[in-house]
Motif scaffolding. Structure first.
Motif, PDB file in Angstrom:
ATOM      1  N   TYR A   1     -12.359 -15.967  12.164  1.00 10.56           N
ATOM      2  CA  TYR A   1     -12.742 -14.677  11.550  1.00 10.56           C
ATOM      3  C   TYR A   1     -11.730 -14.320  10.466  1.00 10.56           C
ATOM      4  O   TYR A   1     -10.668 -14.943  10.349  1.00 10.56           O
ATOM      5  N   ASN A   2     -12.068 -13.298   9.673  1.00 15.94           N
ATOM      6  CA  ASN A   2     -11.155 -12.838   8.628  1.00 15.94           C
ATOM      7  C   ASN A   2      -9.962 -12.101   9.248  1.00 15.94           C
ATOM      8  O   ASN A   2     -10.127 -11.377  10.230  1.00 15.94           O
ATOM      9  N   ILE A   3      -8.831 -12.291   8.613  1.00 13.77           N
ATOM     10  CA  ILE A   3      -7.616 -11.630   9.118  1.00 13.77           C
ATOM     11  C   ILE A   3      -7.023 -10.758   8.018  1.00 13.77           C
ATOM     12  O   ILE A   3      -7.025 -11.123   6.838  1.00 13.77           O
ATOM     13  N   LYS A   4      -6.542  -9.581   8.444  1.00 14.77           N
ATOM     14  CA  LYS A   4      -5.740  -8.770   7.524  1.00 14.77           C
ATOM     15  C   LYS A   4      -4.423  -8.433   8.211  1.00 14.77           C
ATOM     16  O   LYS A   4      -4.368  -8.280   9.436  1.00 14.77           O
ATOM     17  N   PHE A   5      -3.391  -8.359   7.411  1.00 22.12           N
ATOM     18  CA  PHE A   5      -2.065  -7.987   7.950  1.00 22.12           C
ATOM     19  C   PHE A   5      -1.718  -6.590   7.453  1.00 22.12           C
ATOM     20  O   PHE A   5      -1.938  -6.269   6.274  1.00 22.12           O
ATOM     21  N   PHE A   6      -1.157  -5.800   8.334  1.00 20.93           N
ATOM     22  CA  PHE A   6      -0.838  -4.415   7.995  1.00 20.93           C
ATOM     23  C   PHE A   6       0.493  -4.088   8.679  1.00 20.93           C
ATOM     24  O   PHE A   6       0.557  -3.874   9.890  1.00 20.93           O
ATOM     25  N   PHE A   7       1.572  -4.099   7.859  1.00 21.68           N
ATOM     26  CA  PHE A   7       2.912  -3.847   8.424  1.00 21.68           C
ATOM     27  C   PHE A   7       3.432  -2.504   7.927  1.00 21.68           C
ATOM     28  O   PHE A   7       3.737  -2.345   6.745  1.00 21.68           O
ATOM     29  N   GLU A   8       3.538  -1.573   8.853  1.00 16.80           N
ATOM     30  CA  GLU A   8       3.927  -0.205   8.506  1.00 16.80           C
ATOM     31  C   GLU A   8       5.453  -0.069   8.424  1.00 16.80           C
ATOM     32  O   GLU A   8       6.178  -0.835   9.067  1.00 16.80           O
ATOM     33  N   GLY A   9       5.925   0.894   7.629  1.00 18.45           N
ATOM     34  CA  GLY A   9       7.369   1.080   7.475  1.00 18.45           C
ATOM     35  C   GLY A   9       7.853   2.472   7.832  1.00 18.45           C
ATOM     36  O   GLY A   9       8.986   2.846   7.521  1.00 18.45           O
ATOM     37  N   GLU A  10       7.003   3.243   8.499  1.00 17.41           N
ATOM     38  CA  GLU A  10       7.393   4.634   8.775  1.00 17.41           C
ATOM     39  C   GLU A  10       7.039   5.051  10.200  1.00 17.41           C
ATOM     40  O   GLU A  10       6.965   6.233  10.509  1.00 17.41           O
ATOM     41  N   GLU A  11       6.844   4.053  11.069  1.00 21.59           N
ATOM     42  CA  GLU A  11       6.348   4.365  12.411  1.00 21.59           C
ATOM     43  C   GLU A  11       7.346   5.189  13.201  1.00 21.59           C
ATOM     44  O   GLU A  11       6.996   6.163  13.858  1.00 21.59           O
ATOM     45  N   GLU A  12       8.630   4.818  13.108  1.00 20.28           N
ATOM     46  CA  GLU A  12       9.641   5.517  13.913  1.00 20.28           C
ATOM     47  C   GLU A  12       9.977   6.899  13.355  1.00 20.28           C
ATOM     48  O   GLU A  12      10.747   7.639  13.956  1.00 20.28           O
TER      49      GLU A  12
ATOM     50  N   LEU B   1       0.879  -1.171   0.000  1.00 14.97           N
ATOM     51  CA  LEU B   1       0.000   0.000   0.000  1.00 14.97           C
ATOM     52  C   LEU B   1       0.920   1.226   0.000  1.00 14.97           C
ATOM     53  O   LEU B   1       1.645   1.464   0.965  1.00 14.97           O
ATOM     54  N   GLU B   2       0.891   1.935  -1.126  1.00 15.63           N
ATOM     55  CA  GLU B   2       1.861   3.015  -1.317  1.00 15.63           C
ATOM     56  C   GLU B   2       1.239   4.377  -1.004  1.00 15.63           C
ATOM     57  O   GLU B   2       0.089   4.637  -1.327  1.00 15.63           O
ATOM     58  N   ALA B   3       2.055   5.261  -0.439  1.00 11.27           N
ATOM     59  CA  ALA B   3       1.668   6.670  -0.341  1.00 11.27           C
ATOM     60  C   ALA B   3       1.819   7.294  -1.734  1.00 11.27           C
ATOM     61  O   ALA B   3       2.349   6.655  -2.652  1.00 11.27           O
ATOM     62  N   ASP B   4       1.357   8.534  -1.914  1.00 12.40           N
ATOM     63  CA  ASP B   4       1.482   9.173  -3.230  1.00 12.40           C
ATOM     64  C   ASP B   4       2.961   9.297  -3.626  1.00 12.40           C
ATOM     65  O   ASP B   4       3.324   9.102  -4.780  1.00 12.40           O
ATOM     66  N   ASP B   5       3.763   9.630  -2.650  1.00 14.74           N
ATOM     67  CA  ASP B   5       5.203   9.760  -2.888  1.00 14.74           C
ATOM     68  C   ASP B   5       5.845   8.380  -2.749  1.00 14.74           C
ATOM     69  O   ASP B   5       5.820   7.777  -1.675  1.00 14.74           O
ATOM     70  N   LYS B   6       6.463   7.911  -3.846  1.00 17.44           N
ATOM     71  CA  LYS B   6       6.998   6.539  -3.857  1.00 17.44           C
ATOM     72  C   LYS B   6       8.273   6.388  -2.997  1.00 17.44           C
ATOM     73  O   LYS B   6       8.784   5.288  -2.809  1.00 17.44           O
ATOM     74  N   ASN B   7       8.787   7.518  -2.474  1.00 16.80           N
ATOM     75  CA  ASN B   7       9.922   7.426  -1.556  1.00 16.80           C
ATOM     76  C   ASN B   7       9.491   7.077  -0.133  1.00 16.80           C
ATOM     77  O   ASN B   7      10.328   6.786   0.725  1.00 16.80           O
ATOM     78  N   VAL B   8       8.184   7.143   0.110  1.00 14.57           N
ATOM     79  CA  VAL B   8       7.674   6.823   1.444  1.00 14.57           C
ATOM     80  C   VAL B   8       7.665   5.305   1.604  1.00 14.57           C
ATOM     81  O   VAL B   8       7.255   4.583   0.694  1.00 14.57           O
ATOM     82  N   PRO B   9       8.133   4.798   2.746  1.00 15.83           N
ATOM     83  CA  PRO B   9       8.095   3.346   2.960  1.00 15.83           C
ATOM     84  C   PRO B   9       6.657   2.841   2.839  1.00 15.83           C
ATOM     85  O   PRO B   9       5.755   3.404   3.453  1.00 15.83           O
ATOM     86  N   PRO B  10       6.434   1.775   2.048  1.00 13.09           N
ATOM     87  CA  PRO B  10       5.078   1.288   1.851  1.00 13.09           C
ATOM     88  C   PRO B  10       4.597   0.443   3.035  1.00 13.09           C
ATOM     89  O   PRO B  10       5.402  -0.079   3.800  1.00 13.09           O
ATOM     90  N   VAL B  11       3.284   0.312   3.149  1.00 12.53           N
ATOM     91  CA  VAL B  11       2.704  -0.659   4.071  1.00 12.53           C
ATOM     92  C   VAL B  11       2.678  -1.999   3.341  1.00 12.53           C
ATOM     93  O   VAL B  11       2.364  -2.058   2.149  1.00 12.53           O
ATOM     94  N   VAL B  12       3.027  -3.078   4.044  1.00 16.29           N
ATOM     95  CA  VAL B  12       2.887  -4.415   3.452  1.00 16.29           C
ATOM     96  C   VAL B  12       1.570  -5.006   3.959  1.00 16.29           C
ATOM     97  O   VAL B  12       1.345  -5.078   5.179  1.00 16.29           O
ATOM     98  N   TYR B  13       0.736  -5.356   3.005  1.00 11.70           N
ATOM     99  CA  TYR B  13      -0.632  -5.791   3.329  1.00 11.70           C
ATOM    100  C   TYR B  13      -0.845  -7.220   2.845  1.00 11.70           C
ATOM    101  O   TYR B  13      -0.252  -7.666   1.859  1.00 11.70           O
ATOM    102  N   GLY B  14      -1.716  -7.940   3.538  1.00 17.11           N
ATOM    103  CA  GLY B  14      -2.123  -9.279   3.089  1.00 17.11           C
ATOM    104  C   GLY B  14      -3.430  -9.627   3.788  1.00 17.11           C
ATOM    105  O   GLY B  14      -3.824  -8.947   4.737  1.00 17.11           O
ATOM    106  N   ALA B  15      -4.097 -10.664   3.340  1.00 16.10           N
ATOM    107  CA  ALA B  15      -5.411 -10.980   3.915  1.00 16.10           C
ATOM    108  C   ALA B  15      -5.659 -12.484   3.946  1.00 16.10           C
ATOM    109  O   ALA B  15      -5.087 -13.240   3.154  1.00 16.10           O
TER     110      ALA B  15
END
Lengths: 508, 508
Positions: free
Chosen positions: B186-197, B79-93
């Motif tokens: 139940y349904n599961i989604k994974f959401f791994f952020e790359g810009e938290e710190e 899951l990308e921000a508009d700016d491609k230099n921003v670390p993306p979120v890694v998503y899965g379901a």
């Protein structure tokens, strides 16, 4: 009264100096040899000269030995401390047949520690560069050099002004006199120290060890900057100096500032409160008895201060600040008082690698400058007593777990070595000869300054050898001495040679 | 009353979980696969993960995409921000046929900036090492690793605890359930952020952009440390956070502290006085209205605080200090208040490259933690208003010559981005299911904590998605999170997998 002083001074000039022609010869020799003098200076500046860098510092000494031998100075040798890791003094002598007086010319070849990352783009402490002005103003780095070079240009390198310029001014003055066929009126000795910026820790030992070899009537200390007005000056003393390093403790390991912020004490806050307690809002040091030992200036010294042109307002603009630290005190008044300055502070990180932590410690370096009457150990103790009064537990070591559990505020204090202030009397006749000699090199009135704000290891000369000294600064005042982007204006270097030569030719 | 609560809780456990056997299967799967789980974790830790390192941070995301694809998680994508230099979120379901509820499991794969020089001998942030205990105590680096490894041993690396351990606990819990042939309720989604710190600057944008894809009944945030007592805890909120960087100015160029000390103002002293003015001697922030917006804790939350074992005296010994910063306040009381902490300070140098200068500037980073009721911009403004009240001229830029000449005290203030505090109600029924699930994994009573002292980008989840969240920390409390020598105790990593699996198996 002023007229009388002027008349007496002019008389001195007339008696002591029939040699305006001699100085012209020096000047002309220097102009003819600018390229080779400059090239030697650059070779010297390329040798890293931090005193703790034991390998390179000795390369500087070896360079000087070769340089002096090539000029057939007698008795060139290294005066060593007992510990061979200590930077040696480079010594040499000129014995003049029939001469009874001896003057020792002092400068130091070591420089302050360097942090190359702080130097301007394209500059490096040990890769000297010629710049067409100040690097932070209109100056640009010159890749090719053609002589004669514009003497407003500057050479940037560690030691360019403090104090390899001094060493080279002295040695080139000697060479110029010799090559111009002029006669030396007194015996000369050269004494180039290599540990000055590390507090001249072994100077006392070396002076003591070579005591008989180092007898003289006067030490000429070539170090420091000329007056901010550009006027040449003769300085009769220097402030003393002592350091304290304070390290305040936080958690044993860095902690997350979210999980523990508010609960675990922050060492930066503790240190800030301690430092803040040392000065009031008028910049006056609040430490008990801090100003108590000061010996007031004599009437002559007070008068001399009045004769110095006030440059304060102009300087404030150049340095870039609005109000002096001590409310209402001029620069000259301020440097005639003991000072407390913070050289640096550090805890964890700021900027790109900052992190959300409560840091484990915070460290600050305190620099105490001393005037006549202060004792450096006593001055350090006053600060330590103040720290204790603020509720701190003071230790010289890393605190133990037990100490951490017993004392809310812990500070490790490391005492650096120090020097007391010293001053030569303005009424000593020898001083007048030197003033007159330097006056020969300039149309502007030479300033007589009771003390330099900076420090020199004068206490050792006075205590060990009972010597007289005078300080003859040559560097431009805006030389970034002790910091990044250290530089010398070429005019100051050339005029430094003239000044040293005038003194070498003076009649006592 | 206490008995009643206990009975109700036990009932919940009985109703919600018939699957002690299921957890045993998870446990046994993990034990059998320890070597490969550990080896994957180490490979992940080897990829440098500072969010500003745009090249490497993306390698972390690619690693996760491959890892998740290999485990046949559906819909794996960035899951990308508009700016491609921003670390993306890694998503899965994981889409479960017939399931109506969805839980999103969150962790972040980026870490705090690193200063490798500060790490202990033999350690490096991105060369993970197994150590037989704490590196600063009895632990030694293990060059060969044989499984099963003593679970008191620790892995040292940036992200080992914060928060690559979280990412890997979640993904291994999923794998363990699947490989053990158990069913997801139940349904599961994974959401791994790359810009938290880096303050999750683009999280808001990403949540907004993928709003419909990110609908859920609950976010499980796997981040932070367990309680200092070693007890597992469920945390209902987190403090907010905002930063200010303060830069105070001295001379435009570094000046010799001897020649100018006492006369040119020292920026470290000015900054120290400013910082010192922000707290009284009892550690209370003196900035006007600093504590005014705070929403008091509810009765349930106050009761929850009372149920948390007091570890303060033991912690003080371990952390190594004698007295809490806020006179008489416990750790739990302190983190339920807004805080002002100094993350770091810097001016010139201390130690081997210290120099006798008046520095050109002094910089400090202030970290403000916020509780429910505080607004991060308002909290920053309170500090700035305080600075102005101390007589400072505040600017966002480098001061001009004119500003330097007009204002005795100048500070550049840079406002960092911030987040407000958020909290999920302790009375929400969904929370009770999670508490019961985690309770299955331990004999000790699971603690319920109103807020984490640290911060998480919870405001975005609540504001953009109107989402419910609960925080399930897994790291050991002494993990050196955010600092040098970050580490995770292996037991905490293994138990993290158990906890995540228990939640994935719970019935809502």
């Amino acid at each position: 009264m002023r007229c009388l002083i002027l008349v007496i001074s002019l008389l001195f000039s007339a008696i002591a100096f029939a040699q305006t022609q001699d100085l012209e010869k020096i000047h002309s020799y220097r102009e003819k040899n600018e390229a080779s003098i400059y090239s030697d200076f650059i070779s010297f500046l390329k040798i890293p000269n931090v005193a703790t860098d034991t390998v390179n510092i000795r390369k500087n000494a070896e360079f000087l030995v070769q340089f002096m031998n090539a000029r057939r100075i007698s008795d060139v040798q290294l005066l060593e401390a007992d510990d061979k890791n200590v930077p040696p003094v480079v010594y040499g002598a000129i014995k003049v047949p029939g001469a009874t007086e001896t003057v020792i010319f002092y400068a130091h070849y070591d420089g302050q520690p360097v942090n190359p990352a702080l130097w301007a783009n394209g500059l490096h402490p040990f890769q000297p560069q010629l710049v067409s002005g100040r690097i932070d103003e209109e100056g640009s780095i010159q890749t090719s050099v053609n002589f004669p070079v514009n003497d407003n240009w500057r050479t940037y390198a560690r030691g360019a002004s403090d104090d390899k310029a001094g060493v080279m001014a002295i040695l080139n003055a000697f060479t110029a006199i010799k090559e111009s066929g002029l006669k030396f009126p007194y015996n000369i000795k050269f004494f180039f120290e290599g540990e000055e910026e590390q507090g001249s820790t072994h100077l006392h030992q070396i002076l003591d060890k070579y005591r008989s070899q180092l007898q003289s009537d006067l030490w000429i200390i070539c170090d420091g900057p000329v007056h901010q007005s550009g006027r040449k000056q003769i300085v009769f003393g220097a402030r003393g100096d002592a350091h304290l390093t304070l390290k305040v403790y936080g958690p044993k390991n860095p902690l997350h500032s979210g999980h523990y912020g508010n609960w675990v004490p922050n060492p930066v806050m503790i240190l800030s409160k301690l430092l803040a307690s040392m000065k009031d809002d008028n910049g006056r040091v609040t430490i008990k008895d801090f100003y108590n030992d000061v010996i007031p200036l004599s009437a002559t010294e007070k008068q001399a201060l009045k004769n110095i042109p006030a440059v304060d307002e102009d300087l404030k603009k150049k340095i870039g600040f609005a109000k002096e630290e001590m409310n209402g005190k001029s620069l000259m008044e301020s440097i005639n008082l003991p000072s407390l300055n913070i050289n640096g502070i550090e805890s964890s990180n700021v900027g790109t690698i900052q992190a959300n932590v409560i840091p484990i410690s915070a460290t600050a370096v305190i620099d105490l400058r001393l005037v006549l009457g202060n004792d450096w150990k006593r001055q350090q103790q006053k600060v330590i007593d103040h720290i204790i009064k603020q509720g701190f537990y003071v230790t010289e070591n890393e605190p133990t777990d037990e100490e951490r559990s017993s004392h809310p505020k812990i500070v490790q204090v490391k005492r650096g070595m120090g020097d007391n202030a010293e001053r030569t009397s303005m009424d000593w006749p020898g001083a007048k000869s030197v003033v007159a000699a330097v006056q020969q090199t300039t149309k502007d009135r030479v300033l007589q300054v009771p003390t330099l704000g900076g420090s020199l290891p004068l206490e050792d000369f006075v205590k060990v050898l009972n010597a007289k000294f005078l300080i003859i600064p040559i560097a431009n005042y805006d030389n970034n001495q002790h910091a990044e982007n250290e530089n010398i204006k070429l005019r100051n270097f050339w005029e430094g040679i003239d000044m040293m030569a005038a003194i070498m030719l003076m009649k006592f």
